[in-house]
Design an enzyme around this catalytic site. Structure first.
Site, PDB file in Angstrom:
ATOM      1  CE  LYS A  55     -60.266  82.524 -20.220  1.00  0.00           C
ATOM      2  NZ  LYS A  55     -59.076  82.344 -19.362  1.00  0.00           N
ATOM      3  CD  GLN A  99     -55.657  80.779 -19.877  1.00  0.00           C
ATOM      4  OE1 GLN A  99     -56.450  81.591 -20.348  1.00  0.00           O
ATOM      5  NE2 GLN A  99     -55.975  79.977 -18.872  1.00  0.00           N
ATOM      6  CG  ASP A 122     -58.395  86.949 -16.095  1.00  0.00           C
ATOM      7  OD1 ASP A 122     -59.589  86.595 -15.975  1.00  0.00           O
ATOM      8  OD2 ASP A 122     -57.448  86.137 -16.120  1.00  0.00           O
TER       9      ASP A 122
END
Ligand code: NAP
Length: 281
Positions: A55, A99, A122
Site C-alpha cells: 500500500k 491493517q 478503507d
C-alpha cells in the site's frame, strides 16, 4: 469456451495513472502539500507487513505520501485508540488504514470505529458500512468496492442476477453482499453453518469466494456460464475457488493473483485521493 479474464492488475494500473494526474492537481491546489495516507501496522505478522508495504508503494506510484505507523505486538486497545486519535487530528493526514487483523488483545471493532468517517478510506467503520448499506455516500470497504469496480468495468450484468457470497466477514463478505444487493442482485450469504453449500452455489449467476480456505469452493459446484470472483489468496497462487475446473466453463473470472488483490489497493488509493480532494474544496 474460456471465460473472460477480469484483469484486476491492468485495471488497477489504469486507475493509478489517472489518480497520479489528480494527485498532481491536488498538490498544485494546496500550496505543494502532498496528500498523506497513514498506515497502522500492529505486530509483526509477515503477511500484514507485506500488505502495508504494498500500500505504501502504491502511494508512491500515484505521488502520495504514506506515513507508516508501526506498533509493537503488545499494544493495548487504549494505546491504539490514542494513535488513531492523533492521526484523526492531524490535518495533513487524508486517510487512515488500520491493517487487519490486529493482535487478539486489541478490540479491533472499537479501533476501526474510532477512525473519523472523513478519513475512513478503507471503509472499515460501522458508520461507513451503515451509510453504504443505505445507499448514502461513504467509502466502501476496499476489497468489495474493488470487486464492484472490476465487475462494472467488464460490464458484467448484476441487476436481477442471483449472487452467492461465501463468507460474511465485516470487511469482505457482508459489504460485498450489500453492494451486490444495492446493484439489484438477489443475494444469498453463506457461512460456516450453511447447510448444503454446493446446492446453493450451483444456482448462482455470480459466485464470490471470500472463505479464506484454499480451493474450498469446488469447480463442480459452479454452473456453466457463471461469473466467478475469487477474493482469496493462498501460497502457491491459489484462491478460495478451484479455478482449473472453472475457467473453461464460466462466463468471466478473476485470476489469482492479479484479480481482486490489485483492485483492493487501487480502490484504497482512489478513496484516499477522493478524501484529499474533498479537503481542498
Ligand atoms: P474471515 O474473516 O476468516 O472470514 C471467512 C468467512 O468464511 C467467514 O464468514 C466464515 O464463516 C466463512 N467460512 C469458513 N468456513 C466455511 C465453510 N466451511 N463454509 C462456508 N463458509 C465458511 O476472512 P476474510 O477476511 O473475509 O477473508 C476471506 C479471504 O479473502 C481470505 O482468503 C483472505 O486472504 C482474502 N482477502 C483478500 C483481500 C484482498 O485484498 N485480496 C482482502 C481481504 C481478504 P463464519 O462467519 O461462520 O465463521
Amino acid at each position: 469456451m474460456t471465460g473472460i479474464l477480469m484483469d484486476g492488475k491492468a485495471l488497477a494500473r489504469q486507475m493509478e495513472s489517472e489518480l497520479a494526474v489528480r494527485v498532481q492537481q491536488l498538490i498544485g491546489q494546496s500550496n505543494g502539500k502532498v496528500p498523506i495516507l497513514a498506515t497502522i501496522l500492529v505486530g509483526e505478522d509477515p503477511a500484514s507487513a507485506t500488505y502495508v508495504r504494498m500500500k505504501g508503494n502504491a502511494c508512491k506510484r500515484v505521488g502520495m505520501e504514506s506515513l507508516r505507523v508501526a506498533l509493537p505486538q503488545t499494544t493495548t486497545t487504549d494505546e491504539l485508540l490514542r494513535e488513531i486519535d492523533r492521526l484523526n487530528a492531524d490535518p495533513d493526514v487524508r486517510g487512515i488504514l488500520l491493517q487487519h487483523p490486529v493482535p487478539p488483545q486489541i478490540d479491533e471493532r472499537r479501533c476501526f470505529d474510532r477512525i473519523s468517517i472523513e478519513k475512513d478510506v478503507d471503509g472499515v467503520t460501522a458508520l461507513g458500512f451503515g451509510k453504504m448499506a443505505m445507499g448514502e455516500a461513504a467509502y466502501g470497504s476496499a476489497t468489495p468496492a474493488g470487486i464492484m469496480r472490476l465487475l462494472r468495468h467488464y460490464e458484467i450484468p448484476i441487476a436481477g442476477k442471483y449472487a452467492v457470497v461465501v463468507g460474511r466477514s465485516p470487511i469482505l463478505g457482508k459489504p460485498v453482499a450489500m453492494m451486490l444487493l444495492n446493484a439489484n442482485a438477489t443475494v444469498t450469504i453463506c457461512h460456516s453453518k450453511t447447510v448444503n453449500l454446493p446446492k446453493i452455489i450451483s444456482g448462482a449467476d455470480i459466485v464470490v469466494g471470500a472463505v479464506g480456505k484454499p480451493e474450498f469452493i469446488r469447480g463442480e459446484w459452479i454452473r456453466p456460464g457463471a461469473v466467478v470472483v475469487d477474493a482469496g489468496y493462498h501460497p502457491g497462487n491459489v484462491g478460495d475457488i478451484e479455478f482449473s475446473a472453472v475457467v473453461e466453463k464460466c462466463a468471466a473470472y478473476t485470476p489469482v493473483p492479479g484479480g481482486v488483490g490489485p483492485m483492493t489497493i487501487a480502490t484504497l488509493m482512489a478513496q484516499t485521493v477522493e478524501a484529499a480532494e474533498k479537503s481542498v474544496r
